[in-house]
Design an enzyme around this catalytic site. Structure first.
Site, PDB file in Angstrom:
ATOM      1  N   ASP A 402       0.857  -1.175   0.000  1.00 31.62           N
ATOM      2  CA  ASP A 402       0.000   0.000   0.000  1.00 31.62           C
ATOM      3  C   ASP A 402       0.900   1.235   0.000  1.00 31.62           C
ATOM      4  OD1 ASP A 402      -1.660   2.130   0.713  1.00 31.62           O
ATOM      5  OD2 ASP A 402      -2.973   0.853   1.921  1.00 31.62           O
ATOM      6  N   HIS A 403       0.863   1.976  -1.088  1.00 34.18           N
ATOM      7  CA  HIS A 403       1.806   3.081  -1.266  1.00 34.18           C
ATOM      8  C   HIS A 403       1.496   4.257  -0.341  1.00 34.18           C
ATOM      9  CE1 HIS A 403       5.070   5.101  -3.057  1.00 34.18           C
ATOM     10  NE2 HIS A 403       4.873   4.781  -4.316  1.00 34.18           N
TER      11      HIS A 403
END
Ligand code: CAO
Length: 430
Positions: A402-403
Protein backbone atom coordinates in the site's frame (compact mmCIF):
# COMPACT_ATOMS: atom_id res chain seq x y z
CA UNK A 1 -45.98 -19.42 25.91
CA UNK A 2 -44.35 -19.72 22.50
CA UNK A 3 -40.99 -18.00 22.15
CA UNK A 4 -39.32 -16.86 18.97
CA UNK A 5 -35.75 -18.06 18.49
CA UNK A 6 -33.75 -15.61 16.41
CA UNK A 7 -30.57 -16.32 14.52
CA UNK A 8 -27.63 -15.34 16.75
CA UNK A 9 -24.47 -13.56 15.75
CA UNK A 10 -22.59 -15.44 13.00
CA UNK A 11 -19.19 -13.95 13.72
CA UNK A 12 -17.33 -10.74 13.14
CA UNK A 13 -17.97 -9.19 9.76
CA UNK A 14 -20.57 -11.83 8.79
CA UNK A 15 -23.98 -10.27 8.28
CA UNK A 16 -25.88 -13.07 6.57
CA UNK A 17 -25.79 -16.72 5.55
CA UNK A 18 -27.67 -19.31 3.53
CA UNK A 19 -29.65 -22.06 5.22
CA UNK A 20 -28.17 -25.30 3.88
CA UNK A 21 -29.70 -27.75 6.33
CA UNK A 22 -32.86 -27.88 8.43
CA UNK A 23 -32.92 -30.54 11.13
CA UNK A 24 -36.19 -29.76 12.91
CA UNK A 25 -39.89 -29.73 12.12
CA UNK A 26 -42.97 -28.70 14.10
CA UNK A 27 -43.58 -31.14 16.94
CA UNK A 28 -39.94 -32.11 17.38
CA UNK A 29 -38.42 -32.10 20.85
CA UNK A 30 -34.91 -30.72 20.90
CA UNK A 31 -32.25 -30.71 23.59
CA UNK A 32 -30.31 -27.60 24.48
CA UNK A 33 -27.24 -27.37 22.22
CA UNK A 34 -28.64 -29.75 19.64
CA UNK A 35 -28.10 -28.63 16.06
CA UNK A 36 -31.29 -27.31 14.45
CA UNK A 37 -29.95 -25.68 11.29
CA UNK A 38 -26.83 -25.47 9.18
CA UNK A 39 -26.10 -22.00 7.91
CA UNK A 40 -23.37 -21.43 5.36
CA UNK A 41 -21.68 -18.07 5.61
CA UNK A 42 -18.93 -16.70 3.47
CA UNK A 43 -16.42 -18.43 5.77
CA UNK A 44 -17.81 -21.79 6.83
CA UNK A 45 -20.86 -23.90 7.56
CA UNK A 46 -22.17 -23.25 11.05
CA UNK A 47 -24.45 -25.25 13.28
CA UNK A 48 -27.23 -23.28 14.89
CA UNK A 49 -27.94 -25.02 18.18
CA UNK A 50 -31.17 -25.11 20.18
CA UNK A 51 -31.03 -22.51 22.96
CA UNK A 52 -32.88 -24.73 25.48
CA UNK A 53 -34.69 -28.02 25.88
CA UNK A 54 -37.79 -27.25 23.87
CA UNK A 55 -40.73 -28.34 21.75
CA UNK A 56 -40.62 -26.89 18.23
CA UNK A 57 -43.92 -25.21 17.37
CA UNK A 58 -43.10 -23.73 13.96
CA UNK A 59 -40.10 -23.52 11.66
CA UNK A 60 -39.80 -20.14 9.93
CA UNK A 61 -37.08 -20.87 7.38
CA UNK A 62 -36.29 -23.51 4.78
CA UNK A 63 -33.16 -24.71 3.02
CA UNK A 64 -32.00 -22.16 0.50
CA UNK A 65 -33.29 -19.12 2.45
CA UNK A 66 -30.92 -16.24 3.07
CA UNK A 67 -30.95 -15.39 6.79
CA UNK A 68 -29.57 -12.59 8.92
CA UNK A 69 -28.77 -12.43 12.64
CA UNK A 70 -31.91 -11.42 14.49
CA UNK A 71 -34.20 -13.18 12.04
CA UNK A 72 -36.76 -15.59 13.52
CA UNK A 73 -35.76 -19.21 12.80
CA UNK A 74 -38.21 -21.22 14.91
CA UNK A 75 -40.95 -20.70 17.45
CA UNK A 76 -40.79 -23.06 20.40
CA UNK A 77 -42.12 -23.78 23.83
CA UNK A 78 -39.61 -24.42 26.58
CA UNK A 79 -39.63 -28.08 27.60
CA UNK A 80 -41.05 -27.30 31.06
CA UNK A 81 -43.87 -25.11 29.68
CA UNK A 82 -44.83 -27.64 27.05
CA UNK A 83 -44.55 -30.41 29.65
CA UNK A 84 -42.41 -32.19 27.10
CA UNK A 85 -40.41 -35.03 28.50
CA UNK A 86 -36.67 -34.62 28.57
CA UNK A 87 -35.78 -33.77 24.99
CA UNK A 88 -34.51 -36.55 22.85
CA UNK A 89 -31.83 -36.15 20.25
CA UNK A 90 -33.19 -35.47 16.78
CA UNK A 91 -31.21 -36.35 13.71
CA UNK A 92 -28.60 -33.87 12.62
CA UNK A 93 -29.71 -31.53 9.86
CA UNK A 94 -29.47 -33.06 6.43
CA UNK A 95 -27.47 -30.92 4.06
CA UNK A 96 -29.75 -29.32 1.51
CA UNK A 97 -29.62 -30.68 -1.97
CA UNK A 98 -27.88 -27.61 -3.34
CA UNK A 99 -25.12 -27.73 -0.74
CA UNK A 100 -21.89 -28.74 -2.45
CA UNK A 101 -20.56 -32.14 -1.52
CA UNK A 102 -17.98 -31.86 1.25
CA UNK A 103 -14.44 -32.42 0.05
CA UNK A 104 -13.85 -35.25 2.53
CA UNK A 105 -15.88 -37.89 4.24
CA UNK A 106 -15.68 -35.76 7.37
CA UNK A 107 -18.38 -33.43 6.03
CA UNK A 108 -18.46 -29.67 5.99
CA UNK A 109 -17.15 -27.70 8.94
CA UNK A 110 -19.69 -27.17 11.67
CA UNK A 111 -19.08 -24.19 13.84
CA UNK A 112 -21.70 -23.50 16.48
CA UNK A 113 -23.05 -19.97 16.00
CA UNK A 114 -22.51 -18.16 19.29
CA UNK A 115 -25.61 -17.13 21.17
CA UNK A 116 -26.40 -13.46 21.10
CA UNK A 117 -26.16 -11.73 24.43
CA UNK A 118 -27.86 -11.58 26.82
CA UNK A 119 -29.76 -14.52 25.34
CA UNK A 120 -31.21 -15.29 21.97
CA UNK A 121 -34.46 -16.06 23.74
CA UNK A 122 -34.80 -12.51 24.94
CA UNK A 123 -35.06 -11.37 21.38
CA UNK A 124 -38.61 -10.10 21.47
CA UNK A 125 -38.30 -7.99 24.57
CA UNK A 126 -34.59 -7.19 24.85
CA UNK A 127 -34.22 -3.92 26.78
CA UNK A 128 -31.30 -2.65 24.71
CA UNK A 129 -30.90 -4.28 21.36
CA UNK A 130 -27.52 -5.94 21.12
CA UNK A 131 -25.19 -4.94 18.35
CA UNK A 132 -24.94 -7.13 15.27
CA UNK A 133 -22.13 -9.18 16.75
CA UNK A 134 -24.26 -10.05 19.76
CA UNK A 135 -22.38 -7.85 22.25
CA UNK A 136 -24.12 -5.20 24.26
CA UNK A 137 -22.05 -2.18 23.37
CA UNK A 138 -21.87 0.37 26.20
CA UNK A 139 -23.39 3.67 25.05
CA UNK A 140 -25.80 6.22 26.48
CA UNK A 141 -29.43 6.20 25.28
CA UNK A 142 -28.88 9.42 23.31
CA UNK A 143 -25.86 7.92 21.55
CA UNK A 144 -27.85 4.77 20.79
CA UNK A 145 -30.61 6.89 19.32
CA UNK A 146 -28.09 8.84 17.24
CA UNK A 147 -26.62 5.57 15.91
CA UNK A 148 -30.08 4.24 15.11
CA UNK A 149 -31.00 7.40 13.21
CA UNK A 150 -27.90 7.09 11.06
CA UNK A 151 -28.30 3.34 10.67
CA UNK A 152 -24.93 2.71 12.29
CA UNK A 153 -24.19 -0.64 13.92
CA UNK A 154 -22.54 0.20 17.26
CA UNK A 155 -20.46 -2.98 17.17
CA UNK A 156 -18.53 -1.60 14.20
CA UNK A 157 -17.63 1.68 15.86
CA UNK A 158 -14.28 2.09 17.67
CA UNK A 159 -15.13 3.34 21.17
CA UNK A 160 -13.06 6.08 22.74
CA UNK A 161 -15.08 6.60 25.95
CA UNK A 162 -14.13 5.18 29.34
CA UNK A 163 -14.92 1.49 29.83
CA UNK A 164 -15.33 1.04 26.07
CA UNK A 165 -18.31 3.44 25.83
CA UNK A 166 -19.15 4.62 22.35
CA UNK A 167 -19.43 8.41 22.19
CA UNK A 168 -21.27 10.57 19.68
CA UNK A 169 -17.89 11.68 18.22
CA UNK A 170 -17.00 8.03 17.61
CA UNK A 171 -20.12 7.59 15.51
CA UNK A 172 -19.40 10.75 13.53
CA UNK A 173 -15.86 9.54 12.91
CA UNK A 174 -17.16 6.16 11.79
CA UNK A 175 -19.63 7.74 9.36
CA UNK A 176 -16.93 10.05 8.01
CA UNK A 177 -14.68 7.06 7.46
CA UNK A 178 -17.45 5.07 5.77
CA UNK A 179 -18.29 7.98 3.47
CA UNK A 180 -14.62 8.59 2.76
CA UNK A 181 -14.20 5.02 1.65
CA UNK A 182 -16.59 5.81 -1.22
CA UNK A 183 -17.36 2.44 -2.66
CA UNK A 184 -19.70 -0.09 -1.14
CA UNK A 185 -18.37 -3.48 -0.14
CA UNK A 186 -19.05 -4.74 -3.62
CA UNK A 187 -17.35 -1.75 -5.20
CA UNK A 188 -18.87 1.15 -7.13
CA UNK A 189 -21.96 0.25 -9.12
CA UNK A 190 -20.96 -1.18 -12.49
CA UNK A 191 -22.87 -0.35 -15.68
CA UNK A 192 -25.53 -2.93 -16.60
CA UNK A 193 -24.27 -6.04 -18.39
CA UNK A 194 -25.21 -6.63 -22.01
CA UNK A 195 -27.58 -9.45 -22.92
CA UNK A 196 -24.93 -12.15 -23.50
CA UNK A 197 -27.53 -14.62 -24.78
CA UNK A 198 -27.62 -12.60 -28.03
CA UNK A 199 -24.28 -14.23 -28.88
CA UNK A 200 -24.82 -17.76 -27.62
CA UNK A 201 -25.97 -19.94 -24.75
CA UNK A 202 -25.21 -18.72 -21.23
CA UNK A 203 -25.63 -20.17 -17.76
CA UNK A 204 -26.13 -18.10 -14.60
CA UNK A 205 -24.62 -19.45 -11.39
CA UNK A 206 -25.46 -17.91 -8.00
CA UNK A 207 -22.63 -15.96 -6.42
CA UNK A 208 -22.54 -17.16 -2.82
CA UNK A 209 -20.48 -18.44 0.10
CA UNK A 210 -16.71 -18.15 -0.17
CA UNK A 211 -16.89 -17.03 -3.83
CA UNK A 212 -19.09 -14.08 -2.85
CA UNK A 213 -16.91 -13.18 0.13
CA UNK A 214 -13.83 -13.30 -2.10
CA UNK A 215 -15.51 -11.04 -4.66
CA UNK A 216 -16.49 -8.51 -2.00
CA UNK A 217 -13.19 -8.70 -0.12
CA UNK A 218 -11.15 -8.21 -3.30
CA UNK A 219 -13.27 -5.23 -4.38
CA UNK A 220 -12.75 -3.59 -0.98
CA UNK A 221 -9.03 -4.35 -0.99
CA UNK A 222 -8.64 -3.08 -4.56
CA UNK A 223 -10.50 0.17 -3.88
CA UNK A 224 -8.92 0.82 -0.48
CA UNK A 225 -5.30 0.15 -1.16
CA UNK A 226 -3.39 2.12 -3.82
CA UNK A 227 -0.82 -0.52 -4.45
CA UNK A 228 2.46 -1.04 -6.24
CA UNK A 229 4.07 -4.41 -6.98
CA UNK A 230 7.82 -4.88 -6.78
CA UNK A 231 9.56 -7.95 -8.23
CA UNK A 232 12.83 -9.61 -7.32
CA UNK A 233 14.62 -12.95 -7.57
CA UNK A 234 16.08 -14.92 -4.68
CA UNK A 235 18.88 -17.36 -5.35
CA UNK A 236 17.73 -20.28 -3.19
CA UNK A 237 20.18 -22.89 -4.53
CA UNK A 238 21.98 -23.30 -1.18
CA UNK A 239 18.82 -22.98 0.90
CA UNK A 240 17.01 -25.59 -1.16
CA UNK A 241 19.90 -28.01 -0.69
CA UNK A 242 19.82 -27.42 3.08
CA UNK A 243 16.00 -27.71 3.12
CA UNK A 244 16.08 -31.07 1.33
CA UNK A 245 18.70 -32.43 3.78
CA UNK A 246 16.68 -31.15 6.72
CA UNK A 247 13.48 -32.66 5.28
CA UNK A 248 15.18 -36.03 4.73
CA UNK A 249 16.39 -36.05 8.35
CA UNK A 250 12.81 -35.50 9.52
CA UNK A 251 11.13 -38.02 7.19
CA UNK A 252 7.97 -39.51 8.63
CA UNK A 253 7.50 -36.76 11.20
CA UNK A 254 4.63 -34.29 10.87
CA UNK A 255 5.34 -30.83 9.50
CA UNK A 256 7.05 -30.70 6.13
CA UNK A 257 9.43 -27.77 5.84
CA UNK A 258 8.61 -26.37 2.41
CA UNK A 259 9.38 -23.18 0.50
CA UNK A 260 6.31 -21.60 2.11
CA UNK A 261 7.67 -22.28 5.61
CA UNK A 262 11.04 -20.73 4.68
CA UNK A 263 9.16 -17.70 3.34
CA UNK A 264 7.25 -17.33 6.62
CA UNK A 265 10.57 -17.33 8.50
CA UNK A 266 12.16 -14.86 6.11
CA UNK A 267 9.22 -12.44 6.15
CA UNK A 268 9.02 -12.59 9.95
CA UNK A 269 12.69 -11.72 10.21
CA UNK A 270 12.45 -8.83 7.75
CA UNK A 271 9.29 -7.46 9.42
CA UNK A 272 11.39 -6.89 12.54
CA UNK A 273 13.61 -4.61 10.42
CA UNK A 274 10.68 -2.90 8.64
CA UNK A 275 7.88 -2.77 11.24
CA UNK A 276 5.66 -0.48 9.17
CA UNK A 277 5.03 -3.41 6.83
CA UNK A 278 3.02 -4.92 9.72
CA UNK A 279 0.61 -2.04 10.08
CA UNK A 280 -2.82 -0.79 9.04
CA UNK A 281 -3.85 2.70 8.05
CA UNK A 282 -6.65 4.41 9.99
CA UNK A 283 -7.39 7.35 7.71
CA UNK A 284 -10.30 8.59 9.84
CA UNK A 285 -8.07 9.07 12.86
CA UNK A 286 -5.03 9.98 10.83
CA UNK A 287 -2.99 7.16 12.37
CA UNK A 288 -0.89 4.22 11.30
CA UNK A 289 -1.70 1.26 13.54
CA UNK A 290 1.56 -0.62 14.05
CA UNK A 291 1.24 -4.21 15.29
CA UNK A 292 3.95 -5.83 17.34
CA UNK A 293 2.52 -9.34 17.12
CA UNK A 294 3.57 -11.51 14.22
CA UNK A 295 0.74 -13.52 12.70
CA UNK A 296 1.13 -14.38 9.03
CA UNK A 297 -1.78 -15.27 6.75
CA UNK A 298 -1.18 -17.95 4.13
CA UNK A 299 -3.37 -18.12 1.03
CA UNK A 300 -4.63 -21.69 0.70
CA UNK A 301 -6.26 -23.03 -2.42
CA UNK A 302 -9.12 -25.43 -1.66
CA UNK A 303 -12.11 -26.95 -3.41
CA UNK A 304 -14.27 -24.54 -1.37
CA UNK A 305 -12.31 -21.54 -2.69
CA UNK A 306 -9.45 -19.34 -1.56
CA UNK A 307 -9.05 -18.92 2.20
CA UNK A 308 -6.34 -17.31 4.27
CA UNK A 309 -5.72 -19.06 7.61
CA UNK A 310 -3.30 -17.32 9.95
CA UNK A 311 -0.14 -18.86 11.41
CA UNK A 312 0.31 -17.35 14.90
CA UNK A 313 3.37 -15.90 16.59
CA UNK A 314 5.72 -16.77 13.76
CA UNK A 315 8.56 -14.95 15.57
CA UNK A 316 8.41 -17.46 18.41
CA UNK A 317 8.32 -20.71 16.44
CA UNK A 318 10.88 -23.00 14.84
CA UNK A 319 10.71 -24.12 11.21
CA UNK A 320 9.17 -27.44 12.17
CA UNK A 321 6.64 -25.86 14.53
CA UNK A 322 5.55 -23.51 11.74
CA UNK A 323 5.32 -26.47 9.37
CA UNK A 324 3.11 -28.48 11.73
CA UNK A 325 0.84 -25.47 12.25
CA UNK A 326 0.49 -24.68 8.53
CA UNK A 327 -0.18 -28.32 7.70
CA UNK A 328 -2.97 -28.43 10.24
CA UNK A 329 -4.50 -25.12 9.09
CA UNK A 330 -4.32 -26.08 5.39
CA UNK A 331 -5.99 -29.41 6.16
CA UNK A 332 -8.75 -27.63 8.08
CA UNK A 333 -9.31 -25.30 5.11
CA UNK A 334 -9.50 -28.19 2.67
CA UNK A 335 -11.98 -30.10 4.85
CA UNK A 336 -13.90 -26.88 5.64
CA UNK A 337 -13.23 -27.22 9.34
CA UNK A 338 -11.44 -23.89 9.66
CA UNK A 339 -12.96 -21.41 12.12
CA UNK A 340 -13.37 -17.68 11.63
CA UNK A 341 -10.91 -17.00 14.44
CA UNK A 342 -8.26 -19.04 12.66
CA UNK A 343 -8.54 -16.71 9.67
CA UNK A 344 -8.32 -13.47 11.63
CA UNK A 345 -5.57 -11.38 13.17
CA UNK A 346 -2.94 -11.53 10.42
CA UNK A 347 -0.47 -8.70 9.92
CA UNK A 348 0.98 -9.78 6.55
CA UNK A 349 0.01 -12.37 3.93
CA UNK A 350 1.96 -14.80 1.77
CA UNK A 351 0.52 -16.32 -1.39
CA UNK A 352 2.60 -19.15 -2.89
CA UNK A 353 1.57 -20.14 -6.41
CA UNK A 354 4.84 -21.98 -6.97
CA UNK A 355 3.19 -25.38 -6.70
CA UNK A 356 1.26 -24.49 -9.87
CA UNK A 357 3.71 -22.45 -11.95
CA UNK A 358 4.16 -19.01 -13.44
CA UNK A 359 6.97 -16.50 -13.19
CA UNK A 360 5.61 -13.42 -11.39
CA UNK A 361 2.16 -12.14 -10.46
CA UNK A 362 0.65 -9.09 -8.78
CA UNK A 363 -1.07 -10.18 -5.55
CA UNK A 364 -3.77 -7.93 -4.08
CA UNK A 365 -2.96 -6.57 -0.64
CA UNK A 366 -5.10 -8.35 1.95
CA UNK A 367 -6.71 -5.19 3.34
CA UNK A 368 -6.51 -3.84 6.07
CA UNK A 369 -2.94 -5.17 5.94
CA UNK A 370 -0.49 -3.11 3.89
CA UNK A 371 1.69 -5.69 2.18
CA UNK A 372 1.58 -9.17 0.67
CA UNK A 373 4.30 -11.43 -0.73
CA UNK A 374 3.58 -13.50 -3.83
CA UNK A 375 5.82 -16.49 -4.55
CA UNK A 376 6.21 -18.04 -7.99
CA UNK A 377 7.80 -21.33 -9.00
CA UNK A 378 11.52 -21.65 -8.41
CA UNK A 379 13.38 -22.56 -11.59
CA UNK A 380 16.94 -23.19 -12.66
CA UNK A 381 18.32 -20.24 -14.60
CA UNK A 382 21.71 -19.36 -15.96
CA UNK A 383 23.21 -16.59 -13.80
CA UNK A 384 26.54 -14.78 -13.78
CA UNK A 385 28.31 -15.71 -10.52
CA UNK A 386 31.80 -14.21 -9.96
CA UNK A 387 32.22 -13.77 -13.69
CA UNK A 388 31.15 -17.34 -14.47
CA UNK A 389 27.89 -18.57 -15.94
CA UNK A 390 26.24 -20.95 -13.48
CA UNK A 391 22.89 -22.66 -13.19
CA UNK A 392 21.18 -21.40 -10.03
CA UNK A 393 17.77 -22.08 -8.53
CA UNK A 394 15.94 -18.75 -8.66
CA UNK A 395 12.69 -17.98 -6.84
CA UNK A 396 10.50 -15.22 -8.29
CA UNK A 397 9.01 -12.97 -5.62
CA UNK A 398 6.36 -10.26 -5.96
CA UNK A 399 5.72 -7.80 -3.15
CA UNK A 400 2.54 -5.72 -3.39
CA UNK A 401 2.26 -2.90 -0.88
CA UNK A 402 0.00 0.00 0.00
CA UNK A 403 1.81 3.08 -1.27
CA UNK A 404 0.06 5.30 1.29
CA UNK A 405 2.09 3.65 4.05
CA UNK A 406 5.13 2.29 2.23
CA UNK A 407 7.37 4.17 -0.18
CA UNK A 408 8.80 2.51 -3.26
CA UNK A 409 12.36 2.59 -1.96
CA UNK A 410 11.31 0.74 1.21
CA UNK A 411 9.31 -1.72 -0.86
CA UNK A 412 12.43 -2.53 -2.88
CA UNK A 413 14.61 -2.72 0.28
CA UNK A 414 12.13 -5.00 2.05
CA UNK A 415 11.96 -7.41 -0.86
CA UNK A 416 15.75 -7.38 -1.34
CA UNK A 417 16.15 -8.34 2.33
CA UNK A 418 13.63 -11.17 1.93
CA UNK A 419 15.72 -12.40 -1.02
CA UNK A 420 18.94 -12.16 1.02
CA UNK A 421 17.47 -14.04 3.96
CA UNK A 422 15.98 -16.72 1.70
CA UNK A 423 19.35 -17.13 -0.02
CA UNK A 424 21.22 -17.75 3.20
CA UNK A 425 20.20 -20.74 5.34
CA UNK A 426 22.12 -19.29 8.33
CA UNK A 427 20.15 -16.03 8.21
CA UNK A 428 16.93 -18.02 8.02
CA UNK A 429 17.44 -19.86 11.27
CA UNK A 430 19.24 -17.09 13.14
N1 CAO B 1 8.86 -23.13 -5.98
C1 CAO B 1 9.34 -24.36 -6.05
N2 CAO B 1 8.93 -25.36 -5.24
C2 CAO B 1 7.98 -25.07 -4.33
C3 CAO B 1 7.42 -23.80 -4.24
C4 CAO B 1 7.90 -22.80 -5.10
N3 CAO B 1 7.42 -21.58 -5.04
N4 CAO B 1 6.48 -23.81 -3.29
C5 CAO B 1 6.44 -25.03 -2.79
N5 CAO B 1 7.35 -25.78 -3.43
C6 CAO B 1 7.69 -27.16 -3.14
C7 CAO B 1 7.73 -27.41 -1.65
O1 CAO B 1 8.95 -26.97 -1.06
C8 CAO B 1 7.55 -28.91 -1.61
O2 CAO B 1 8.77 -29.51 -2.01
P1 CAO B 1 9.22 -31.00 -1.51
O3 CAO B 1 8.11 -31.92 -1.90
O4 CAO B 1 10.51 -31.24 -2.21
O5 CAO B 1 9.41 -30.90 -0.02
C9 CAO B 1 6.53 -29.12 -2.73
O6 CAO B 1 6.65 -28.00 -3.60
C10 CAO B 1 5.11 -29.23 -2.25
O7 CAO B 1 4.79 -28.10 -1.46
P2 CAO B 1 3.26 -27.83 -0.97
O8 CAO B 1 2.56 -27.02 -1.98
O9 CAO B 1 2.66 -29.12 -0.57
O10 CAO B 1 3.47 -27.02 0.40
P3 CAO B 1 3.73 -25.51 0.65
O11 CAO B 1 3.94 -25.40 2.12
O12 CAO B 1 4.80 -24.96 -0.19
O13 CAO B 1 2.36 -24.76 0.27
C11 CAO B 1 0.12 -24.01 0.53
C12 CAO B 1 1.27 -24.85 1.09
C13 CAO B 1 -1.04 -24.14 1.47
C14 CAO B 1 0.54 -22.57 0.39
C15 CAO B 1 -0.24 -24.54 -0.89
O14 CAO B 1 -0.62 -25.88 -0.81
C16 CAO B 1 -1.34 -23.74 -1.58
O15 CAO B 1 -2.53 -23.89 -1.30
N6 CAO B 1 -0.96 -22.88 -2.54
C17 CAO B 1 -1.90 -22.06 -3.31
C18 CAO B 1 -2.02 -20.68 -2.74
C19 CAO B 1 -2.99 -19.81 -3.54
O16 CAO B 1 -4.04 -20.27 -3.98
N7 CAO B 1 -2.65 -18.56 -3.76
C20 CAO B 1 -3.42 -17.70 -4.57
C21 CAO B 1 -4.02 -16.64 -3.76
S1 CAO B 1 -4.62 -15.32 -4.70
O17 CAO B 1 -5.72 -15.97 -5.66
Amino acid sequence: MAIEFKLPNLGEGVDSGDVVGVGVKPGDSVAKGQSMFEVETNKAVMDVPAPADALVVAVAVKAGDKVKPGQVMVTYEPAAASAAPSAKAAPAPAPAAQHPAPPTAGGPSRIPAESAQPSPLAATQAPAAPASDGRIVPASPSVRKFARELGVDLARVSASGSGGRVLEEDIKLYVKQALGSGASAAGPAAPPLPDFSKWGAVERLPLKGVRKATAQGMAVAWSQSPRVTQFDLADISGTEEARKKFSDSRKGRPGKVTVTILAIKAVTKVLAEFPHFASSLDMARGEVVRKSYRNIGIAVDSPGGLMVPVVRDTDKKSLSELAVELESLAEKVRTRKISLEEMQGGVFTISNLGGIGGTFFTPIVNWPEVAILGISKARNELQMVDGQVESRLMLGLSLSYDHRVIDGADGARFLRRVCEVLSNPFELVN
